[in-house]
Design a protein around this motif. Structure first.
Motif, PDB file in Angstrom:
ATOM      1  N   ALA A 181     -36.054  65.378   9.529  1.00  0.00           N
ATOM      2  CA  ALA A 181     -36.067  64.602   8.290  1.00  0.00           C
ATOM      3  C   ALA A 181     -36.212  65.524   7.074  1.00  0.00           C
ATOM      4  O   ALA A 181     -37.151  66.309   6.997  1.00  0.00           O
ATOM      5  N   GLY A 182     -35.263  65.422   6.146  1.00  0.00           N
ATOM      6  CA  GLY A 182     -35.334  66.202   4.920  1.00  0.00           C
ATOM      7  C   GLY A 182     -35.099  67.696   5.087  1.00  0.00           C
ATOM      8  O   GLY A 182     -35.363  68.468   4.170  1.00  0.00           O
ATOM      9  N   ARG A 183     -34.586  68.075   6.230  1.00  0.00           N
ATOM     10  CA  ARG A 183     -34.385  69.495   6.500  1.00  0.00           C
ATOM     11  C   ARG A 183     -32.911  69.816   6.695  1.00  0.00           C
ATOM     12  O   ARG A 183     -32.064  68.928   6.729  1.00  0.00           O
ATOM     13  N   GLY A 184     -32.627  71.107   6.850  1.00  0.00           N
ATOM     14  CA  GLY A 184     -31.262  71.550   7.077  1.00  0.00           C
ATOM     15  C   GLY A 184     -30.847  71.405   8.528  1.00  0.00           C
ATOM     16  O   GLY A 184     -31.559  70.837   9.347  1.00  0.00           O
ATOM     17  N   LEU A 185     -29.689  71.939   8.846  1.00  0.00           N
ATOM     18  CA  LEU A 185     -29.111  71.829  10.183  1.00  0.00           C
ATOM     19  C   LEU A 185     -29.518  73.016  11.041  1.00  0.00           C
ATOM     20  O   LEU A 185     -29.304  74.167  10.669  1.00  0.00           O
ATOM     21  N   GLN A 186     -30.074  72.724  12.195  1.00  0.00           N
ATOM     22  CA  GLN A 186     -30.509  73.762  13.126  1.00  0.00           C
ATOM     23  C   GLN A 186     -29.545  73.794  14.306  1.00  0.00           C
ATOM     24  O   GLN A 186     -29.377  72.792  15.001  1.00  0.00           O
ATOM     25  N   LEU A 187     -28.923  74.933  14.555  1.00  0.00           N
ATOM     26  CA  LEU A 187     -28.024  75.073  15.692  1.00  0.00           C
ATOM     27  C   LEU A 187     -28.833  75.141  16.978  1.00  0.00           C
ATOM     28  O   LEU A 187     -29.743  75.966  17.107  1.00  0.00           O
ATOM     29  N   LEU A 188     -28.513  74.265  17.933  1.00  0.00           N
ATOM     30  CA  LEU A 188     -29.229  74.224  19.197  1.00  0.00           C
ATOM     31  C   LEU A 188     -28.432  74.918  20.308  1.00  0.00           C
ATOM     32  O   LEU A 188     -28.948  75.791  21.000  1.00  0.00           O
ATOM     33  N   PHE A 189     -27.214  74.487  20.507  1.00  0.00           N
ATOM     34  CA  PHE A 189     -26.361  75.011  21.574  1.00  0.00           C
ATOM     35  C   PHE A 189     -24.925  75.091  21.078  1.00  0.00           C
ATOM     36  O   PHE A 189     -24.513  74.335  20.223  1.00  0.00           O
ATOM     37  N   TYR A 190     -24.170  75.991  21.685  1.00  0.00           N
ATOM     38  CA  TYR A 190     -22.741  75.987  21.466  1.00  0.00           C
ATOM     39  C   TYR A 190     -22.047  76.406  22.747  1.00  0.00           C
ATOM     40  O   TYR A 190     -22.639  77.061  23.612  1.00  0.00           O
ATOM     41  N   SER A 191     -20.785  76.007  22.847  1.00  0.00           N
ATOM     42  CA  SER A 191     -20.022  76.255  24.062  1.00  0.00           C
ATOM     43  C   SER A 191     -18.588  76.610  23.700  1.00  0.00           C
ATOM     44  O   SER A 191     -17.951  75.924  22.909  1.00  0.00           O
ATOM     45  N   VAL A 192     -18.092  77.687  24.296  1.00  0.00           N
ATOM     46  CA  VAL A 192     -16.709  78.101  24.043  1.00  0.00           C
ATOM     47  C   VAL A 192     -15.779  77.680  25.165  1.00  0.00           C
ATOM     48  O   VAL A 192     -14.565  77.896  25.080  1.00  0.00           O
ATOM     49  N   GLY A 193     -16.326  77.096  26.239  1.00  0.00           N
ATOM     50  CA  GLY A 193     -15.498  76.633  27.340  1.00  0.00           C
ATOM     51  C   GLY A 193     -16.333  75.902  28.382  1.00  0.00           C
ATOM     52  O   GLY A 193     -17.575  75.893  28.307  1.00  0.00           O
ATOM     53  N   ILE A 194     -15.661  75.313  29.350  1.00  0.00           N
ATOM     54  CA  ILE A 194     -16.350  74.563  30.409  1.00  0.00           C
ATOM     55  C   ILE A 194     -17.381  75.453  31.088  1.00  0.00           C
ATOM     56  O   ILE A 194     -17.072  76.589  31.485  1.00  0.00           O
ATOM     57  N   GLY A 195     -18.587  74.934  31.213  1.00  0.00           N
ATOM     58  CA  GLY A 195     -19.636  75.649  31.910  1.00  0.00           C
ATOM     59  C   GLY A 195     -20.248  76.809  31.136  1.00  0.00           C
ATOM     60  O   GLY A 195     -21.162  77.468  31.630  1.00  0.00           O
ATOM     61  N   GLN A 196     -19.761  77.073  29.933  1.00  0.00           N
ATOM     62  CA  GLN A 196     -20.279  78.179  29.125  1.00  0.00           C
ATOM     63  C   GLN A 196     -21.136  77.621  28.003  1.00  0.00           C
ATOM     64  O   GLN A 196     -20.617  77.010  27.069  1.00  0.00           O
ATOM     65  N   ILE A 197     -22.447  77.841  28.112  1.00  0.00           N
ATOM     66  CA  ILE A 197     -23.392  77.306  27.134  1.00  0.00           C
ATOM     67  C   ILE A 197     -24.242  78.445  26.609  1.00  0.00           C
ATOM     68  O   ILE A 197     -24.766  79.249  27.389  1.00  0.00           O
ATOM     69  N   SER A 198     -24.378  78.502  25.296  1.00  0.00           N
ATOM     70  CA  SER A 198     -25.277  79.463  24.674  1.00  0.00           C
ATOM     71  C   SER A 198     -26.349  78.703  23.912  1.00  0.00           C
ATOM     72  O   SER A 198     -26.050  77.736  23.219  1.00  0.00           O
TER      73      SER A 198
END
Lengths: 113, 113
Positions: B40-57
Motif C-alpha cells: 500500500a502506497g509503495r512502489g513495485l517490488q520485483l519478486l520473480f521473473y522467468s525467461v522460459g518454461i521451468g526457468q525461475i529467478s
C-alpha cells in the motif's frame, strides 16, 4: 543495473505542461528508457520509450540528453485524468539482465482544477 | 493481439493458509514473465521473473515461490501466508528484445488477515 531517481511528488494545474525528470547515472549501453503510468488498483501502463534524443507519441514526449544519464517525460496540457503515479524504468529485457527490471519509487502527479 | 489475464482480482486469506495466483498470456510465444508486488502506497517490488518454461529467478528471498509449468502460464504460490504478504500482486510479460516494454495484468489485491 541502472538505478533510477525521480521526484516523489509533483503538483500541477489543468492545461499546464508537466515535466518529470528521472536520473539514471549508470545506464548501460543496451538499456532503453521506458515510462509507465499507474492509476490506483491498476497495473502500470506503457506511455513512451526511448533510447536517445527525443521521442514523441500521441500522449507524451521523452527527452534524453546525449549522455543518457537522465530523461524527462513531458506531458502537454495535463487534465485531471492525468493524476497518477509515473515510473521511469531503465533496462533491456533481451539482454543478459533479462528480468531484472526494477522500478524506482515513481512520481505521484496531482493535477488540480 | 496479446492479452494477459490474472485471477482472482481480490483475495482475502487467513495467516498460515496457502496461496496460488495464476497468470496467463495469450497471443505471444515464449514471453518473459514477471511477478511484482506493490504494498500500500509503495512502489513495485520485483519478486520473480522467468525467461522460459521451468526457468525461475527470484529477486527477494521470502516464503513465496513461482512456477512456470507452461510457456504462457506463471503461478505465484505460498505454503503459509504471512501478514506481510498482503499487497497488490501484478503479473507482467515482455518479449525477448532489448526494447520490449512490460505489459501488466490488472493485478490481484491480496489481504492476509
Amino acid at each position: 543495473l541502472a538505478k533510477t531517481t525521480q521526484p516523489i511528488s509533483m503538483d500541477s494545474y489543468e492545461g499546464q505542461e508537466v515535466n518529470i525528470t528521472c536520473s539514471h547515472n549508470n545506464i548501460a549501453t543496451n538499456d532503453y528508457i521506458t515510462w509507465y503510468q499507474q492509476f490506483p488498483s491498476q497495473g502500470p501502463r506503457f506511455i513512451i520509450q526511448g533510447y536517445k534524443t527525443k521521442v514523441t507519441n500521441e500522449v507524451a514526449s521523452l527527452f534524453i540528453p546525449a549522455d543518457r544519464k537522465s530523461s524527462t517525460l513531458s506531458l502537454p496540457r495535463v487534465s485531471l485524468s492525468d493524476t497518477a503515479v509515473y515510473y521511469c524504468l531503465v533496462g533491456a529485457p533481451g539482454s543478459s539482465n533479462t528480468g531484472k527490471l526494477i522500478f524506482g519509487q515513481g512520481t505521484t502527479l496531482q493535477v488540480k482544477p | 493481439s496479446q492479452t494477459i489475464h490474472q485471477w482472482p482480482a481480490t483475495l482475502v486469506q487467513p495467516v498460515g493458509s496457502p496461496l496460488s495466483l495464476e497468470c496467463t498470456v495469450e497471443g505471444t510465444s515464449n514471453p518473459n514473465l514477471y511477478w511484482y508486488r506493490q504494498a500500500a502506497g509503495r512502489g513495485l517490488q520485483l519478486l520473480f521473473y522467468s525467461v522460459g518454461i521451468g526457468q525461475i529467478s527470484s529477486e527477494v528471498p521470502q516464503n513465496l515461490s513461482a512456477s512456470r509449468p507452461q510457456d504462457r502460464q506463471f503461478i505465484l504460490s505460498s505454503k503459509k501466508l504471512l501478514l506481510s504478504d498482503s499487497g497488490f500482486y501484478l503479473c507482467a510479460w515482455s518479449v525477448h528484445s532489448y526494447n520490449s516494454p512490460l505489459h501488466f495484468g490488472n493485478g490481484t489485491r491480496l489481504t492476509v488477515t
